[in-house]
Motif scaffolding. Structure first.
Motif, short mmCIF file in Angstrom:
data_model
loop_
_atom_site.label_atom_id
_atom_site.label_comp_id
_atom_site.label_asym_id
_atom_site.label_seq_id
_atom_site.Cartn_x
_atom_site.Cartn_y
_atom_site.Cartn_z
N HIS A 1 0.80 -1.23 0.00
CA HIS A 1 0.00 0.00 0.00
C HIS A 1 0.83 1.27 0.00
CE1 HIS A 1 -2.44 -3.19 2.01
NE2 HIS A 1 -3.30 -2.79 1.11
N GLY A 2 2.15 1.16 0.10
CA GLY A 2 2.99 2.35 0.11
C GLY A 2 2.80 3.21 1.33
N ILE A 3 2.46 2.58 2.45
CA ILE A 3 2.31 3.34 3.69
C ILE A 3 3.19 2.73 4.78
CG2 ILE A 3 -0.04 4.06 3.16
CD1 ILE A 3 -0.98 2.04 5.33
N GLY A 4 3.44 3.50 5.80
CA GLY A 4 4.17 3.01 6.96
C GLY A 4 3.72 3.74 8.20
N PHE A 5 4.17 3.25 9.35
CA PHE A 5 3.81 3.92 10.60
C PHE A 5 4.87 3.65 11.65
CE2 PHE A 5 1.78 -0.28 10.77
CZ PHE A 5 2.13 -0.75 12.04
N SER A 6 4.90 4.52 12.62
CA SER A 6 5.74 4.31 13.80
C SER A 6 4.96 4.69 15.03
CB SER A 6 7.04 5.11 13.71
OG SER A 6 6.79 6.50 13.67
N ILE A 7 5.29 4.03 16.13
CA ILE A 7 4.66 4.28 17.43
C ILE A 7 5.77 4.33 18.46
CG2 ILE A 7 2.95 3.50 19.11
CD1 ILE A 7 1.78 1.71 16.86
N LEU A 8 5.85 5.39 19.21
CA LEU A 8 6.81 5.52 20.30
C LEU A 8 6.04 5.66 21.60
CD1 LEU A 8 9.51 7.89 18.76
CD2 LEU A 8 9.53 5.40 18.92
N VAL A 9 6.43 4.88 22.60
CA VAL A 9 5.68 4.80 23.85
C VAL A 9 6.63 5.00 25.02
CG1 VAL A 9 3.98 3.45 25.15
CG2 VAL A 9 4.29 3.02 22.70
N GLY A 10 6.19 5.76 26.02
CA GLY A 10 6.94 5.94 27.25
C GLY A 10 6.06 5.74 28.46
N GLY A 11 6.61 5.13 29.49
CA GLY A 11 5.86 4.88 30.72
C GLY A 11 6.21 3.52 31.29
N GLU A 12 5.86 3.31 32.54
CA GLU A 12 6.25 2.09 33.24
C GLU A 12 5.77 0.83 32.52
OE1 GLU A 12 5.75 0.08 37.71
OE2 GLU A 12 4.96 2.09 37.27
N THR A 13 4.60 0.87 31.90
CA THR A 13 4.04 -0.31 31.24
C THR A 13 4.10 -0.19 29.72
OG1 THR A 13 1.84 0.69 31.51
CG2 THR A 13 2.53 -0.91 33.16
N ALA A 14 5.05 0.59 29.21
CA ALA A 14 5.13 0.86 27.78
C ALA A 14 5.27 -0.41 26.95
CB ALA A 14 6.31 1.80 27.49
N VAL A 15 6.08 -1.36 27.43
CA VAL A 15 6.35 -2.55 26.61
C VAL A 15 5.09 -3.38 26.39
CG1 VAL A 15 7.63 -4.72 26.55
CG2 VAL A 15 8.80 -2.62 27.22
N SER A 16 4.28 -3.56 27.41
CA SER A 16 3.06 -4.35 27.23
C SER A 16 2.01 -3.60 26.43
CB SER A 16 2.49 -4.75 28.60
OG SER A 16 2.09 -3.60 29.33
N GLU A 17 2.08 -2.27 26.44
CA GLU A 17 1.04 -1.49 25.77
C GLU A 17 1.35 -1.20 24.30
OE1 GLU A 17 -0.43 0.72 29.85
OE2 GLU A 17 0.89 1.78 28.49
N ARG A 18 2.56 -1.49 23.86
CA ARG A 18 2.88 -1.28 22.45
C ARG A 18 2.04 -2.20 21.55
NH1 ARG A 18 8.76 -4.38 22.84
NH2 ARG A 18 7.84 -6.44 23.19
N THR A 19 1.72 -3.41 22.03
CA THR A 19 1.02 -4.37 21.19
C THR A 19 -0.41 -3.94 20.86
OG1 THR A 19 2.39 -6.19 21.98
CG2 THR A 19 0.29 -6.78 20.97
N PRO A 20 -1.26 -3.56 21.83
CA PRO A 20 -2.59 -3.09 21.45
C PRO A 20 -2.55 -1.83 20.58
CG PRO A 20 -2.23 -2.80 23.82
CD PRO A 20 -1.12 -3.66 23.31
N LEU A 21 -1.57 -0.97 20.81
CA LEU A 21 -1.45 0.21 19.96
C LEU A 21 -1.08 -0.18 18.54
CD1 LEU A 21 0.38 2.63 22.43
CD2 LEU A 21 -1.95 2.90 21.54
#
Length: 561
Positions: A369-389
């Motif tokens: 599709h010629g698209i991309g995305f990035s998500i940057l997360v900060g906080g105590e539970t950032a690692v577990s919350e990257r997946t639903p995002l």
């Protein structure tokens, strides 16, 4: 304590409860062209409109901690070279750590194992794809010569094996991790540990097993290739040519800093270990990650052929829907082929996931599709919350991009075409709800049905009714016939492949929810262009399909308004 790690989980299939695979089995790749500005498409506008409420649903469900997690999301397109959507959420409890008082496209965070992508791209820009075939000992001879049968035989390990997570190195030795606190990191100590004591998790090239330590070795390969430190090599090979002003392997300067700099006694901010940095030590922001993604999909450093080769699976996993690249984490998504259909096709999403203590990141590319995305997360539970995002962003915008291509094709490709000198030579192009690609329901040359000339003989012999769909091959070139359409008109010829299938296909295998072990209902890739030419030249002027030529027929048919 491990200071960085990465993991990935397969996102839920779009419309999984009611979804059924399409009966038309296309060649893997884009079903329709994506060379248009998607931001004007209704599907993208709808995704943007609904996205904030979907984020609120994540907050309400507890999947993401609204008060304790900050994140920045950026979705972009190769057709605009810019963002098509951004979303940021700044948690009040973390606002004091925003050095510029704002969370935006320029805000730096740690990206964890997305650093592996930086390392791989720097290696490829330095030495090209051929470096993947070289044995590691060519660049690091200190690893050679160990005769202990229980340790890694580095003479068998290639640069590519490490980049593909198939070197069997596993995690970093504890001595390398302890350097975070003692400041006594030694490259020679690390190499001695890897040569004399490191036991293989699996034999080289047996399968993919996540291997941070191998990326420490790859960082040293980059150093030897460039005669620079890893941090300096990132700047010379990536940051400077791509104008990545906020990406690097050392803590950014405090002067004029725009970052979410969480307290280092509780997080990984400022813990810079240059041995492990190639695996998980990079700082970046969504701006720089967008520029890197555009560079990859637009083949700025590699040739288009090399980019396509790089962005291919190198190993499977135990999941039917995920594979591993160098260093891609590849999800095989089932996406609806049109807005009102539950029929799906497979589309591969190339991602890299990362996490440090209190930081997480996602990088994703959809070549279809010629698209991309990035998500940057900060906080105590950032690692577990990257997946639903990630699941939310990927599902909403990859699906919307597919629907945008469908919408674009309906407006610009569908129509009736005929030979202006012989009306008995004509064809119809359709864009059909629930079906991928372009339909070819009629195709006559001198009054003779020519569709049989683009089906495989086995299908003809079966006597079954057949369906023909056209899919973009990825080849295109400028056309010289645009002059007839007005001054300055731009024309291009796109090559499409005809893929024929039975109109009454057999049931799919257990892989796709039916009985049986093997899937014999999706073998069209074996027959495309096999006996006769299956390519169609579609001439577009200012983005609209104006004429069609099937090579074997040697008849050009023009749009009949």
């Amino acid at each position: 304590m491990m200071l960085f790690w990465a993991a990935f989980a397969v996102p839920a299939l779009v419309g999984a409860q009611a979804a059924k695979p399409t009966d038309d089995c296309p060649i893997l790749g884009p079903a329709l062209p994506s060379d248009f500005d998607p931001s004007n498409a209704t599907a993208i506008k709808d995704a943007i409109s609904s996205f904030p409420s979907l984020i609120e649903s994540l907050f309400e469900s507890g999947a993401v901690n609204k008060s304790g997690t900050s994140f920045m999301i950026d979705v972009w397109s190769t057709q605009t070279n810019a963002s098509i959507y951004q979303y940021s959420h700044s948690a009040e409890t973390l606002d004091p750590y925003l050095t510029a008082g704002v969370l935006d496209d320029e805000t730096q965070l740690r990206v964890g194992s997305v650093s592996k992508l930086f390392t791989a791209y720097a290696l490829l820009n330095t030495a090209g794809l051929k470096v993947f075939d070289h044995y590691v000992t060519k660049y690091i001879p200190e690893l050679a010569g160990n005769t202990d049968p229980g340790t890694i035989k580095w003479e068998e390990v290639t640069v590519g094996a490490l980049a593909e997570q198939q070197g069997g190195t596993g995690g970093f030795p504890l001595s390398a991790i302890s350097c975070y606190y003692t400041g006594t990191c030694s490259v020679q100590d690390f190499l001695s540990e890897m040569r004399d004591f490191k036991r293989p998790v699996i034999p080289v090239f047996q399968t993919a097993v996540y291997s941070d330590a191998g990326w420490g070795v790859l960082g040293l390969v980059l150093e030897r290739l460039t005669n620079q430190s890893y941090a300096a090599a990132l700047q010379s090979t990536l940051a400077q040519p791509l104008e990545l002003v906020s990406s690097g392997a050392t803590e950014p300067s405090a002067e004029g800093l725009n970052a979410l700099a969480l307290p280092r006694e509780l997080t990984s901010w400022g813990m810079d270990n240059q041995i492990s940095a190639p695996s998980g030590g990079v700082y970046s922001n969504t701006r720089d990650m967008r520029l890197m993604g555009l560079s990859i999909l637009q083949s700025h450093f590699l040739s288009p052929a090399e980019t396509r080769e790089w962005m291919k699976p190198r190993s499977h996993t135990a999941s039917l829907t995920s594979s591993v690249g160098a260093p891609w984490e590849i999800y095989r998504l089932s996406i609806p082929v049109s807005p009102a259909s539950n029929r799906t096709r497979v589309s591969d999403l190339y991602t890299k996931t990362g996490g440090n203590v209190a930081y997480a990141a996602i990088f994703g590319l959809s070549p279809d599709h010629g698209i991309g995305f990035s998500i940057l997360v900060g906080g105590e539970t950032a690692v577990s919350e990257r997946t639903p995002l990630r699941n939310l962003v990927g599902t909403e915008f990859v699906q919307a991009a597919e629907f945008a291509a469908f919408e674009h094709a309906q407006k610009n490709y569908a129509g009736f075409f005929a030979d202006p000198n012989n009306e008995s030579s004509n064809l119809t192009i359709t864009v059909d709800e629930g079906k991928p690609g372009l339909g070819l329901p009629t195709f006559f040359v001198n009054g003779v049905d020519w569709r049989a000339n683009v089906t495989q003989p086995a299908l003809q012999a079966s006597g079954d009714l057949f369906s023909i769909r056209l899919y973009p091959s990825g080849t295109e070139y400028s056309s010289s016939s645009a002059a007839g359409y007005g001054e300055g008109a731009q024309a291009v010829i796109k090559l499409f492949n005809a893929v024929a299938g039975s109109a009454t296909p057999q049931p799919r295998s257990a892989v796709e929810g039916r009985e049986g072990l093997f899937d014999d209902g999706c073998t069209q890739w074996e027959n495309v262009g096999f006996f006769t030419a299956s390519d169609f030249d579609l001439e577009l002027v200012e983005g609209k399909l104006m004429s069609v030529l099937m090579r074997d027929s040697n008849v050009t048919m023009v749009r009949v308004e």
